[in-house]
Design a protein around this motif. Structure first.
Motif, mmCIF file in Angstrom:
data_model
loop_
_atom_site.group_PDB
_atom_site.id
_atom_site.type_symbol
_atom_site.label_atom_id
_atom_site.label_comp_id
_atom_site.label_asym_id
_atom_site.label_seq_id
_atom_site.Cartn_x
_atom_site.Cartn_y
_atom_site.Cartn_z
ATOM 1 N N GLY A 130 0.752 -1.120 0.095
ATOM 2 C CA GLY A 130 0.017 -0.118 0.043
ATOM 3 C C GLY A 130 1.029 1.492 0.077
ATOM 4 N N GLY A 163 -5.264 1.705 4.068
ATOM 5 C CA GLY A 163 -4.491 0.717 3.203
ATOM 6 C C GLY A 163 -3.132 0.159 3.797
ATOM 7 N N THR A 211 -4.145 -1.646 6.643
ATOM 8 C CA THR A 211 -4.164 -3.052 6.376
ATOM 9 C C THR A 211 -2.816 -4.074 6.395
ATOM 10 O OG1 THR A 211 -5.980 -2.100 4.762
ATOM 11 C CG2 THR A 211 -5.405 -4.539 4.696
ATOM 12 N N SER A 265 -3.345 -3.078 -1.433
ATOM 13 C CA SER A 265 -4.349 -2.366 -0.555
ATOM 14 C C SER A 265 -4.291 -0.729 -0.635
ATOM 15 C CB SER A 265 -4.644 -2.660 0.852
ATOM 16 O OG SER A 265 -5.698 -2.121 1.478
ATOM 17 N N ASN A 297 -7.170 2.897 -1.386
ATOM 18 C CA ASN A 297 -8.626 3.270 -1.216
ATOM 19 C C ASN A 297 -8.876 4.748 -1.725
ATOM 20 O OD1 ASN A 297 -9.765 0.979 1.005
ATOM 21 N ND2 ASN A 297 -7.566 1.484 1.434
ATOM 22 N N THR A 306 -6.307 -5.130 -6.223
ATOM 23 C CA THR A 306 -6.188 -4.156 -5.039
ATOM 24 C C THR A 306 -7.289 -4.412 -4.252
ATOM 25 O OG1 THR A 306 -4.883 -2.443 -6.262
ATOM 26 C CG2 THR A 306 -6.349 -1.638 -4.561
ATOM 27 N N PHE A 307 -7.217 -4.666 -2.936
ATOM 28 C CA PHE A 307 -8.295 -4.705 -1.863
ATOM 29 C C PHE A 307 -8.642 -3.110 -1.369
ATOM 30 C CE2 PHE A 307 -9.839 -6.071 2.272
ATOM 31 C CZ PHE A 307 -10.451 -7.198 1.918
ATOM 32 N N SER A 308 -9.891 -3.027 -1.613
ATOM 33 C CA SER A 308 -10.375 -1.639 -1.216
ATOM 34 C C SER A 308 -11.479 -1.973 -0.256
ATOM 35 C CB SER A 308 -10.834 -0.728 -2.337
ATOM 36 O OG SER A 308 -9.615 -0.613 -3.169
ATOM 37 N N TYR A 346 -8.887 -9.153 4.830
ATOM 38 C CA TYR A 346 -7.731 -8.996 4.154
ATOM 39 C C TYR A 346 -6.711 -9.853 4.626
ATOM 40 C CZ TYR A 346 -3.279 -6.941 2.314
ATOM 41 O OH TYR A 346 -2.437 -6.798 1.461
#
Length: 489
Positions: A273, A300, A303, A355, A357, A419-421, A457
């Motif tokens: 991130g 992020g 995370t 991650s 956002n 990408t994890f948002s 996550y």
């Protein structure tokens, strides 16, 4: 009926997750701990963590201290928990003037070069491509050009040709280039704003001695270029002063945890991130000028910190590489530098779980940009469902979000990189109220939601890292061939 089977399958899979694995994913995640990270990193005292500032260095030191406290390992080739990223800051000129045949040009910017004081001969060379230099002497003269080429007239195409034109003119001994762009005035306003602010870029070997001046000017309707095309030789007067370049080192924060499986530990998963934001800017209606970036992207990096703390205590079969990037808001600079200067070989890096956002407008979901593009989709869905959330794919493809975050540099070389948002169902509403605004503060976030978000996550990372099957691109993805080349599939 298909949806019923899908939901039933997810529930059944969740039941099959080893109880200990789910417990391990949630055991260290506490709301109070999350709040402490956000209130420090997104506090007013860090002034929005702009790249190249003392406040960004403080943020980097904080992150390194957290990683050290978790007991994660330093990486060979790094300086402790830092990878130094050489950058250069270009401060715009305080005074500029351009005259073409004694006619003053009002709207122009310097794209390249430093201070200059020139009064002499100029040569018009059509588009300034290779064939235009035939039998022309431009040594120590200014070169006037028309924007783009016969087949490249969009603003993007015109910009893509500038480096080729700059290189040619410099090679032929020109003193400077002035290119006249016939583009929409609204687009010009964006260009003007960009090049009249301080610019930060990765430092290259020729930054110190490359003072070749390349100017671009707005040419409404192409009238100036048309007038210049009537003859070859002209006059030019250029004055630029007050421009400065300052070299500095920014920092990627890096660490690792070795995997437990004798074979799979040779494969690394990146958890990444960016920790920079946009600093101090235009005040909002309330007079707040600090762009704190709590969602973008302290959430992020928290995370990633959650993942690092978890894996330091409970390692997975595959090894973990944690990278917190600098310079994302300046053009994905930290990730670009890492990809060109990796600390772990790329062919041993099998997944990048980024991650990042903008914000959120649906706390029942997590949004994964690129969810359906890799074989890790099911693990991610299962992990979200285990904590009462639904994992959905990119709901706003028109925003091109996959290519706007650090993950894209890894995808380009073949590494699967979603990408994890936080959950959003459209790039609108509450999301845009805080995106790159001073209102993106830590006291405006739903921390109960963040607890479930982080747990999802961490569990997803654990499932991917323990899965006997190495994650890869789905067949037909635009990056599949790059992945096959990278991993020799």
């Amino acid at each position: 009926m298909k949806n019923i089977f899908t939901i039933t399958g997810l529930l059944f899979t969740c039941m099959l997750i080893a109880q200990s694995d789910k417990e391990l994913a949630e055991t260290l995640i506490l709301k109070e701990k999350i709040e402490s990270h956000l209130y420090f990193l997104a506090g007013d005292e860090l002034l929005g963590r702009e790249t190249g500032t003392q406040e960004e260095l403080i943020a980097a030191q904080y992150l390194a201290t957290q990683l050290h406290s978790y007991g994660v390992q330093q990486i060979d080739g790094a300086d402790g928990y830092f990878q130094h990223v050489p950058m250069i800051k270009t401060i715009p000129p305080s005074e500029t003037m351009l005259k073409v045949n004694d006619e003053q040009i009002g709207k122009f910017v310097a794209v390249n070069g430093g201070n200059i004081n020139f009064n002499g001969t100029a040569v018009y060379l059509n588009y300034g491509l290779k064939e235009d230099y035939k039998d022309k002497n431009v040594k120590d003269k200014v070169v006037y050009l028309k924007g783009g080429s016969e087949t490249a007239q969009s603003p993007q195409q015109q910009f893509q040709l500038m480096e080729e034109k700059r290189t040619l003119a410099k090679k032929m001994g020109a003193k400077a280039v002035v290119e006249f762009l016939a583009i929409n005035p609204m687009i010009w306003n964006y260009i003007d704003h960009t090049f009249n602010e301080t610019i930060i870029a990765l430092k290259s070997d020729d930054d110190e001695d490359d003072n070749f001046n390349y100017l671009i000017a707005l040419d409404n309707g192409g009238k100036t270029a048309e007038k210049l095309s009537s003859k070859t030789n002209h006059l030019a007067e250029i004055k630029i002063s007050g421009s400065k370049k300052e070299a500095f080192n920014a920092r990627n924060v890096v660490a690792m945890v070795e995997g437990t499986d004798p074979k799979l530990k040779e494969e690394f998963i990146i958890y990444s991130g960016h920790y920079d934001h946009v600093g101090v800017g235009k005040p909002d209606a309330a007079g707040d000028s600090i762009y704190n970036g709590a969602r973008d992207n302290v959430v992020g990096i928290t995370t990633v910190l959650s993942m690092a703390e978890n894996l330091a205590k409970y390692p997975t079969k595959r090894s973990a590489l944690f990278i917190l990037f600098t310079g994302e808001e300046k053009g994905l600079l930290g990730s670009s530098y890492y990809v060109d200067n990796p600390l772990i070989p790329h062919n041993k890096t099998v997944f990048c779980f980024n991650s990042d956002n903008a914000g959120y407008n649906d706390t029942s979901k997590v949004t994964i940009i690129g969810l359906g593009r890799t074989s890790a989709e099911q693990d991610i869905k299962v992990a979200a469902s285990a904590f009462g959330l639904e994992a959905i794919d990119d709901p706003a493809p028109e925003q091109n979000l996959f290519d706007r975050s650090d993950n894209v540099h890894f995808a380009t070389i073949g590494i699967p990189s979603p990408t994890f948002s936080m959950g959003f169902t459209s790039f609108s509403g509450k999301l845009t109220e805080t995106y790159h605004q001073p209102s993106d503060n830590p006291d405006t976030i739903d921390y109960n939601y963040l607890v479930q978000f982080f747990k999802s996550y961490v569990l997803a990372g654990r499932l991917i890292a323990n899965n006997p099957n190495t994650p890869f691109w789905i067949a037909g993805d635009k990056y599949e061939n790059a992945g096959k080349e990278l991993y020799k599939k």
